[in-house]
Write a protein that holds these residues in place. Structure first.
Motif, PDB file in Angstrom:
ATOM      1  N   THR A  74       1.105  -0.951  -0.040  1.00  0.00           N
ATOM      2  CA  THR A  74      -0.090  -0.185   0.606  1.00  0.00           C
ATOM      3  C   THR A  74       0.963   1.292  -0.025  1.00  0.00           C
ATOM      4  OG1 THR A  74      -1.879   1.152   1.342  1.00  0.00           O
ATOM      5  CG2 THR A  74       0.054  -0.561   2.945  1.00  0.00           C
ATOM      6  N   ASP A  75       0.118   2.334  -0.971  1.00  0.00           N
ATOM      7  CA  ASP A  75       0.896   3.433  -0.883  1.00  0.00           C
ATOM      8  C   ASP A  75       0.598   4.115   0.470  1.00  0.00           C
ATOM      9  OD1 ASP A  75      -1.403   4.035  -1.796  1.00  0.00           O
ATOM     10  OD2 ASP A  75      -0.414   4.965  -3.723  1.00  0.00           O
ATOM     11  N   MET A  76      -0.143   4.046   1.327  1.00  0.00           N
ATOM     12  CA  MET A  76      -1.015   4.902   2.055  1.00  0.00           C
ATOM     13  C   MET A  76      -0.918   4.308   4.056  1.00  0.00           C
ATOM     14  SD  MET A  76      -4.562   5.871   1.002  1.00  0.00           S
ATOM     15  CE  MET A  76      -4.498   6.619   2.643  1.00  0.00           C
ATOM     16  N   GLU A  77      -0.701   4.720   4.586  1.00  0.00           N
ATOM     17  CA  GLU A  77      -0.994   4.707   5.929  1.00  0.00           C
ATOM     18  C   GLU A  77      -1.974   4.304   6.861  1.00  0.00           C
ATOM     19  OE1 GLU A  77      -0.572   7.597   9.347  1.00  0.00           O
ATOM     20  OE2 GLU A  77       0.945   6.446   9.047  1.00  0.00           O
ATOM     21  N   GLY A  78      -2.986   3.592   7.243  1.00  0.00           N
ATOM     22  CA  GLY A  78      -4.010   2.908   7.097  1.00  0.00           C
ATOM     23  C   GLY A  78      -4.328   1.621   7.632  1.00  0.00           C
ATOM     24  N   TYR A  79      -6.441   1.297   7.467  1.00  0.00           N
ATOM     25  CA  TYR A  79      -7.074   0.703   8.024  1.00  0.00           C
ATOM     26  C   TYR A  79      -7.383  -0.154   6.661  1.00  0.00           C
ATOM     27  CZ  TYR A  79      -6.525   2.367  12.573  1.00  0.00           C
ATOM     28  OH  TYR A  79      -6.310   2.371  13.920  1.00  0.00           O
ATOM     29  N   VAL A  80      -7.168  -1.053   6.982  1.00  0.00           N
ATOM     30  CA  VAL A  80      -7.332  -1.845   5.128  1.00  0.00           C
ATOM     31  C   VAL A  80      -8.538  -3.065   5.687  1.00  0.00           C
ATOM     32  CG1 VAL A  80      -6.697  -3.971   3.756  1.00  0.00           C
ATOM     33  CG2 VAL A  80      -4.884  -2.052   4.997  1.00  0.00           C
ATOM     34  N   ASN A  81      -9.481  -3.073   4.722  1.00  0.00           N
ATOM     35  CA  ASN A  81     -10.951  -3.835   4.577  1.00  0.00           C
ATOM     36  C   ASN A  81     -10.701  -4.045   3.076  1.00  0.00           C
ATOM     37  OD1 ASN A  81     -12.560  -2.947   7.299  1.00  0.00           O
ATOM     38  ND2 ASN A  81     -11.986  -1.227   6.099  1.00  0.00           N
ATOM     39  N   TYR A  82     -10.919  -5.878   3.481  1.00  0.00           N
ATOM     40  CA  TYR A  82     -10.449  -6.531   2.195  1.00  0.00           C
ATOM     41  C   TYR A  82     -12.344  -7.022   1.839  1.00  0.00           C
ATOM     42  CZ  TYR A  82      -5.955  -7.802   3.152  1.00  0.00           C
ATOM     43  OH  TYR A  82      -4.226  -7.267   4.078  1.00  0.00           O
ATOM     44  N   TYR A  83     -11.919  -6.967   0.556  1.00  0.00           N
ATOM     45  CA  TYR A  83     -12.921  -7.195  -0.278  1.00  0.00           C
ATOM     46  C   TYR A  83     -13.301  -8.338  -1.386  1.00  0.00           C
ATOM     47  CZ  TYR A  83     -13.965  -2.335   1.047  1.00  0.00           C
ATOM     48  OH  TYR A  83     -14.151  -1.289   2.274  1.00  0.00           O
ATOM     49  N   VAL A  84     -12.429  -9.373  -1.162  1.00  0.00           N
ATOM     50  CA  VAL A  84     -12.226 -10.549  -1.676  1.00  0.00           C
ATOM     51  C   VAL A  84     -11.370 -11.816  -0.639  1.00  0.00           C
ATOM     52  CG1 VAL A  84     -11.651  -9.504  -3.900  1.00  0.00           C
ATOM     53  CG2 VAL A  84     -10.222 -10.261  -3.000  1.00  0.00           C
ATOM     54  N   GLY A  85     -11.508 -13.001  -0.681  1.00  0.00           N
ATOM     55  CA  GLY A  85     -11.120 -13.509   0.046  1.00  0.00           C
ATOM     56  C   GLY A  85     -10.454 -14.389  -0.302  1.00  0.00           C
ATOM     57  N   ASP A  86      -9.400 -15.515   0.157  1.00  0.00           N
ATOM     58  CA  ASP A  86      -7.896 -15.805   0.252  1.00  0.00           C
ATOM     59  C   ASP A  86      -8.689 -16.910  -0.680  1.00  0.00           C
ATOM     60  OD1 ASP A  86      -5.596 -16.047   0.763  1.00  0.00           O
ATOM     61  OD2 ASP A  86      -5.760 -18.200   1.060  1.00  0.00           O
ATOM     62  N   SER A  87      -7.387 -16.736  -2.269  1.00  0.00           N
ATOM     63  CA  SER A  87      -7.284 -17.697  -2.842  1.00  0.00           C
ATOM     64  C   SER A  87      -8.486 -17.013  -4.321  1.00  0.00           C
ATOM     65  CB  SER A  87      -8.435 -18.941  -2.681  1.00  0.00           C
ATOM     66  OG  SER A  87      -7.127 -18.880  -1.662  1.00  0.00           O
ATOM     67  N   ALA A  88      -9.232 -15.861  -4.303  1.00  0.00           N
ATOM     68  CA  ALA A  88      -9.712 -15.908  -4.411  1.00  0.00           C
ATOM     69  C   ALA A  88      -9.835 -14.668  -6.060  1.00  0.00           C
ATOM     70  CB  ALA A  88     -10.910 -13.825  -4.529  1.00  0.00           C
ATOM     71  N   LYS A  89      -9.772 -15.543  -7.014  1.00  0.00           N
ATOM     72  CA  LYS A  89      -9.390 -14.896  -8.611  1.00  0.00           C
ATOM     73  C   LYS A  89      -9.703 -13.979  -9.088  1.00  0.00           C
ATOM     74  CE  LYS A  89      -9.301 -19.944 -10.252  1.00  0.00           C
ATOM     75  NZ  LYS A  89     -10.690 -20.385 -11.607  1.00  0.00           N
ATOM     76  N   VAL A  90      -9.221 -12.786  -9.925  1.00  0.00           N
ATOM     77  CA  VAL A  90      -9.551 -11.513  -8.921  1.00  0.00           C
ATOM     78  C   VAL A  90      -8.859 -10.894 -10.696  1.00  0.00           C
ATOM     79  CG1 VAL A  90      -9.600 -10.505  -7.555  1.00  0.00           C
ATOM     80  CG2 VAL A  90      -7.770 -10.637  -8.284  1.00  0.00           C
ATOM     81  N   GLY A  91      -9.841 -10.357 -11.700  1.00  0.00           N
ATOM     82  CA  GLY A  91      -9.570  -8.912 -13.183  1.00  0.00           C
ATOM     83  C   GLY A  91      -8.523  -7.702 -12.729  1.00  0.00           C
ATOM     84  N   VAL A  92      -8.514  -6.647 -13.443  1.00  0.00           N
ATOM     85  CA  VAL A  92      -8.245  -5.478 -13.220  1.00  0.00           C
ATOM     86  C   VAL A  92      -8.786  -4.641 -12.896  1.00  0.00           C
ATOM     87  CG1 VAL A  92      -5.622  -6.211 -14.563  1.00  0.00           C
ATOM     88  CG2 VAL A  92      -8.081  -5.092 -15.869  1.00  0.00           C
ATOM     89  N   THR A  94     -11.598  -5.579 -10.221  1.00  0.00           N
ATOM     90  CA  THR A  94     -11.814  -6.032  -9.227  1.00  0.00           C
ATOM     91  C   THR A  94     -11.381  -5.310  -7.857  1.00  0.00           C
ATOM     92  OG1 THR A  94     -11.507  -8.853 -10.147  1.00  0.00           O
ATOM     93  CG2 THR A  94     -11.733  -8.468  -7.728  1.00  0.00           C
ATOM     94  N   ASN A  95     -12.130  -5.104  -6.912  1.00  0.00           N
ATOM     95  CA  ASN A  95     -12.022  -4.145  -5.158  1.00  0.00           C
ATOM     96  C   ASN A  95     -11.539  -5.557  -4.586  1.00  0.00           C
ATOM     97  OD1 ASN A  95     -12.861  -1.994  -6.688  1.00  0.00           O
ATOM     98  ND2 ASN A  95     -14.892  -2.117  -5.390  1.00  0.00           N
ATOM     99  N   VAL A  96     -10.069  -5.475  -4.648  1.00  0.00           N
ATOM    100  CA  VAL A  96      -9.166  -6.184  -3.908  1.00  0.00           C
ATOM    101  C   VAL A  96      -9.580  -5.986  -2.190  1.00  0.00           C
ATOM    102  CG1 VAL A  96      -7.327  -7.793  -3.141  1.00  0.00           C
ATOM    103  CG2 VAL A  96      -8.246  -6.806  -5.296  1.00  0.00           C
ATOM    104  N   TYR A  97      -8.892  -4.711  -1.889  1.00  0.00           N
ATOM    105  CA  TYR A  97      -9.274  -3.701  -0.399  1.00  0.00           C
ATOM    106  C   TYR A  97      -9.447  -2.532  -0.581  1.00  0.00           C
ATOM    107  CZ  TYR A  97      -4.583  -1.591  -1.107  1.00  0.00           C
ATOM    108  OH  TYR A  97      -3.654  -1.470  -1.503  1.00  0.00           O
TER     109      TYR A  97
END
Length: 472
Positions: A74-92, A94-97
């Motif tokens: 990440t390029d900034m500090e802060g608190y992270v929330n994820y919108y995909v689970g582990d082993s999820a397939k994503v495209g360009v 896709t919201n990841v976090y």
């Protein structure tokens, strides 16, 4: 009148001692003792029953997995929330976090009730499977496994609630606004598979593998999901962008020799007994030898595995299994099949050859000799025991007269490998056709014309016996 026997005297007779008899009995006793000791201490002829079996020259080696992967920071500090689970397939797209610098939106997001989540039958099976695997492998001394189990369940629930979470997020952003861009949603940088754990070896390649990598070949994963505030530059997820992956294994000199000439091998991934045939290549780096096994599927199955045990099948053969100690070599004369003939009934019959000799007057004469045929090859060459005739013995074809010039002199010798078969109570030499051998056993072809068959009995120590010896 005196009583009968009143004046009789009893005379004691001296016993004659036979010194010679004592010596003879002593010698006989010593002889029996020597025979007993010899029978106990000397090696006896051993018999082995041949059975059909198979030999696989397998070795299990721990290797390291390398992938086309990168650690996304990440390029900034802060608190992270994820919108995909582990082993999820994503495209360009896709919201990841998302990362929230102040934590305000993250708190509201966490406080929201996502409502009831509909769990499909597949989701239910996945949860039950995770619980079952955890119960089977549970170890009170391994606290990390409890953390991993909780982490896996959290990921499963996260995947189920992703849609609701995204809807709530959009609602909060509309209400709160984001003018200072203290809250950012991050999309995947490339298509691939997301992992929410890291071991620091994301940049590892085959060329970078060294002996140090195998000094402590144990997985050391760190979970990237945290409720704490993360610093700028911290890793937030790992992205694997290719289904192709490899396992690099260290090799000893002996193992390297086994790979020579191979471009593929049969392997079993011990973690779940997955078997397949994969391309293989060997190379050297830093004075050490390695083999690289290449895979084009199942990457996601081992997404969160770095070190893995691989059973490699170098050779595999099925046939008759015999101990190596039973194998001997026979020196044989080789001659054309045309000189082999059937003996007459008057002479006892059997297969043999006519040999020309000369009497004291120098006159030629032919005599029939019965011989055991060990083998006839594809060029119709006959193999017989070289001990039957002296070098230079002259063979003549059947029916040839004494003045015939068509002859064959026995000089050419070759060696055959075989065993002593003792099915009939005496030793007969049978050749063997080797399919595979290791340090202890050999697999040979079954049911060949001059070879062995299942349940044949062979001599384990042929150096103690000779052909045609009777087995007691």
């Amino acid at each position: 009148m005196s009583r009968r026997g009143e004046n009789q005297k009893v005379v004691k007779m001296k016993k004659k001692h036979s010194v010679g008899l004592g010596i003879l009995l002593t010698l006989f006793a010593v002889y029996l003792i020597v025979l007993f000791i010899q029978s106990v201490t000397r090696e006896h002829v051993s018999i082995y029953e041949v059975t059909e079996n198979q030999i696989a020259d397998d070795e299990t080696i721990r290797g390291v997995i390398i992938r086309d992967e990168s650690l996304v920071t990440t390029d900034m500090e802060g608190y992270v929330n994820y919108y995909v689970g582990d082993s999820a397939k994503v495209g360009v797209k896709t919201n990841v976090y998302s990362i929230d610098k102040s934590g305000t939106i993250s708190e509201k997001l966490s406080a929201l009730d996502n409502g009831e989540i509909a769990i499909s039958e597949e989701d239910s099976r996945e949860i039950r499977s995770s619980i079952s695997e955890f119960r089977e492998d549970f170890d009170l001394s391994d606290y990390r496994s409890i953390q991993d189990f909780r982490y896996d369940l959290d990921n499963t629930l996260l995947e189920m609630s992703t849609v609701n979470l995204t809807e709530r997020l959009n609602q909060i952003i509309e209400e709160e606004g984001n003018k200072d861009e203290s809250f950012q949603i991050k999309k995947a940088k490339a298509a691939g598979v997301v992992s929410l754990s890291s071991d620091g070896l994301e940049s590892l390649s085959a060329e970078k593998v060294t002996a140090d990598i195998f000094e402590n070949p144990q997985d050391q994963w760190n979970q990237l999901r945290t409720s704490d505030k993360v610093e700028s530059g911290a890793g937030v997820y790992r992205l694997v962008s290719s289904e192709n992956w490899s396992i690099v294994i260290p090799l000893t000199d002996k193992q390297l020799q086994k790979f020579q000439g191979k471009d593929s091998v049969n392997v079993t991934l011990k973690k779940d007994d997955l078997q397949m045939t994969v391309p293989v290549s060997t190379y050297s780096a830093g004075g050490n030898s390695y083999a690289k096994l290449d895979f084009d599927k199942y990457m996601i199955r081992y997404l969160n595995t770095r070190y893995i045990d691989v059973r490699i099948e170098f050779n595999h053969a099925k046939g008759l299994k015999i101990p190596n100690t039973s194998i001997l070599k026979k020196r044989c004369y080789v001659f054309p099949k045309s000189y082999l003939t059937q003996g007459s009934e008057e002479g006892g019959g059997g297969i043999g050859v006519f040999v020309r000799t000369y009497d004291k007057n120098g006159q030629p004469e032919e005599s029939f000799y019965k011989t055991e045929v060990y083998y006839i090859d594809s060029q119709d060459n006959v193999y017989i025991d070289a001990e039957l005739f002296d070098p230079g013995a002259i063979l003549v074809p059947v029916g040839a007269g004494t003045d015939s010039t068509e002859t064959f002199a026995l000089y050419d010798t070759r060696e055959l490998e075989g065993v002593y078969n003792c099915n009939d109570g005496y030793c007969i030499f049978n050749i063997i056709d080797k399919l595979y051998e290791n340090e202890e056993y050999t697999i040979v072809e079954n049911d060949t014309q001059y070879g062995l068959e299942t349940y044949d009995h062979i001599i384990l120590n042929p150096d103690m016996i000779s052909e045609n010896d009777i087995i007691y």
